[in-house]
Enzyme design. Structure first.
Site, PDB file in Angstrom:
ATOM      1  N   ASP A  64       1.050  -1.224   0.004  1.00 58.06           N
ATOM      2  CA  ASP A  64      -0.266  -0.094   0.137  1.00 58.06           C
ATOM      3  C   ASP A  64       0.969   1.142  -0.030  1.00 58.06           C
ATOM      4  O   ASP A  64       1.992   1.106   0.038  1.00 58.06           O
ATOM      5  CB  ASP A  64      -1.075  -0.004   1.292  1.00 58.06           C
ATOM      6  CG  ASP A  64      -0.371  -0.455   2.705  1.00 58.06           C
ATOM      7  OD1 ASP A  64       0.875  -0.312   2.614  1.00 58.06           O
ATOM      8  OD2 ASP A  64      -1.146  -0.009   3.445  1.00 58.06           O
ATOM      9  N   TYR A  66       2.902   4.836   0.574  1.00 56.93           N
ATOM     10  CA  TYR A  66       3.654   5.450   1.864  1.00 56.93           C
ATOM     11  C   TYR A  66       2.387   6.195   2.828  1.00 56.93           C
ATOM     12  O   TYR A  66       1.492   6.704   2.185  1.00 56.93           O
ATOM     13  CB  TYR A  66       4.655   6.296   1.312  1.00 56.93           C
ATOM     14  CG  TYR A  66       5.798   5.563   0.858  1.00 56.93           C
ATOM     15  CD1 TYR A  66       6.524   4.679   1.218  1.00 56.93           C
ATOM     16  CD2 TYR A  66       6.125   6.237  -0.575  1.00 56.93           C
ATOM     17  CE1 TYR A  66       7.868   4.069   0.444  1.00 56.93           C
ATOM     18  CE2 TYR A  66       7.406   5.879  -1.292  1.00 56.93           C
ATOM     19  CZ  TYR A  66       8.129   4.568  -0.615  1.00 56.93           C
ATOM     20  OH  TYR A  66       9.066   4.146  -1.412  1.00 56.93           O
ATOM     21  N   PHE A  77       6.268   2.716  -4.375  1.00 55.03           N
ATOM     22  CA  PHE A  77       7.523   3.069  -3.900  1.00 55.03           C
ATOM     23  C   PHE A  77       8.349   4.459  -4.322  1.00 55.03           C
ATOM     24  O   PHE A  77       9.370   4.703  -3.717  1.00 55.03           O
ATOM     25  CB  PHE A  77       8.652   1.807  -4.530  1.00 55.03           C
ATOM     26  CG  PHE A  77       8.354   0.601  -4.164  1.00 55.03           C
ATOM     27  CD1 PHE A  77       8.587   0.068  -2.544  1.00 55.03           C
ATOM     28  CD2 PHE A  77       7.845  -0.253  -4.722  1.00 55.03           C
ATOM     29  CE1 PHE A  77       8.203  -1.083  -2.091  1.00 55.03           C
ATOM     30  CE2 PHE A  77       7.206  -1.636  -4.325  1.00 55.03           C
ATOM     31  CZ  PHE A  77       7.726  -1.971  -3.071  1.00 55.03           C
ATOM     32  N   HIS A 190       9.549  -8.142   0.857  1.00 57.05           N
ATOM     33  CA  HIS A 190       9.372  -6.658   0.674  1.00 57.05           C
ATOM     34  C   HIS A 190      10.734  -6.347   0.824  1.00 57.05           C
ATOM     35  O   HIS A 190      11.312  -6.473   1.735  1.00 57.05           O
ATOM     36  CB  HIS A 190       8.267  -6.351   1.503  1.00 57.05           C
ATOM     37  CG  HIS A 190       7.760  -4.741   1.318  1.00 57.05           C
ATOM     38  ND1 HIS A 190       8.590  -3.510   1.652  1.00 57.05           N
ATOM     39  CD2 HIS A 190       6.676  -4.251   0.521  1.00 57.05           C
ATOM     40  CE1 HIS A 190       7.740  -2.747   1.527  1.00 57.05           C
ATOM     41  NE2 HIS A 190       6.677  -2.982   0.535  1.00 57.05           N
TER      42      HIS A 190
END
Length: 229
Positions: A64, A66, A77, A190
């Site tokens: 999801d 930031y 990202f 991740h």
């Protein structure tokens, strides 16, 4: 109100787009309750606005957005120019350096990737400020499932970089070469500091993606970001 997305997605996402009013109603209620919602509404579909379906060559799937102020802007990202790259992005740049020898960028604005056909998508496309994963199970997953299915239906080979357990749940929509399909799926933990040392570092996703694209007659991605965004 119709989201700002490239028209190439319309036919494949018609049913999914029809289901978005329920998500928007939830987001409106959150805002009315005084909660911060990231990214801003005008940026929420930026990945689908910048990267047409017919140009997708690589999918980078995160979890999801930031959840800090000024960070999320609709590309997984990525952060806007002038915003300090968060730890996950710092780790992405570290692996890019090891993998392809590309020095870490001084900014975290990944629009250069998106405009080349890298779909920078999150499984959930909004978040409450300061609360990671707060908008899961509110309808976004059905929409992003449809996006992945649309890309997986493309006749051209595509590389799917699925980072983290939530992203990897989408792998079932993609038929790989081993399954008689035409795509490549590269799973990795991740890149956040909590999991980067559990297999993210050393996964070499960028060189593997380019090798696959080249082997199948497709231009590789220029992963080197411009010095100035």
């Amino acid at each position: 109100m119709r989201p700002r997305i490239d028209p190439s997605w319309d036919a494949s996402l018609a049913e999914a787009l029809a289901g978005l009013p329920a998500v928007h109603a939830f987001l409106d209620a959150e805002a009315a309750a005084g909660k911060q919602v990231f990214p801003a509404a005008e940026d929420r579909f930026r990945a689908l606005e910048l990267t047409p379906l017919d140009r997708v060559r690589v999918v980078i799937l995160g979890q999801d957005p930031y959840h800090g102020p000024g960070q999320a802007h609709g590309l997984s990202f990525s952060v806007r120019p002038g915003v300090r790259p968060p730890p996950s992005l710092v780790n992405i740049f570290k692996e890019l350096h090891v993998d392809l020898g590309i020095a870490p960028a001084r900014h975290g604005f990944l629009e250069h990737w998106a405009r080349q056909g890298v779909l920078l998508l999150n499984t959930v496309m909004s978040v409450e400020g300061g609360r990671a994963a707060s908008h899961r199970d509110r309808g976004w997953e059905r929409f992003t499932d449809a996006v992945i299915r649309a890309v997986a239906a493309k006749p051209e080979p595509v590389v799917f970089l699925l980072w983290g357990a939530h992203a990897q749940k989408k792998a079932g929509f993609v038929r790989t070469l081993e399954q008689g399909g035409r795509h490549l799926v590269l799973n990795a933990p991740h890149p956040s500091p909590l999991s980067a040392y559990k297999g993210w570092f050393g996964s070499r996703p960028f060189s593997q993606a380019n090798a696959f694209l080249t082997a199948h007659g497709t231009e590789p991605i220029d992963w080197a970001l411009p010095l100035a965004p």
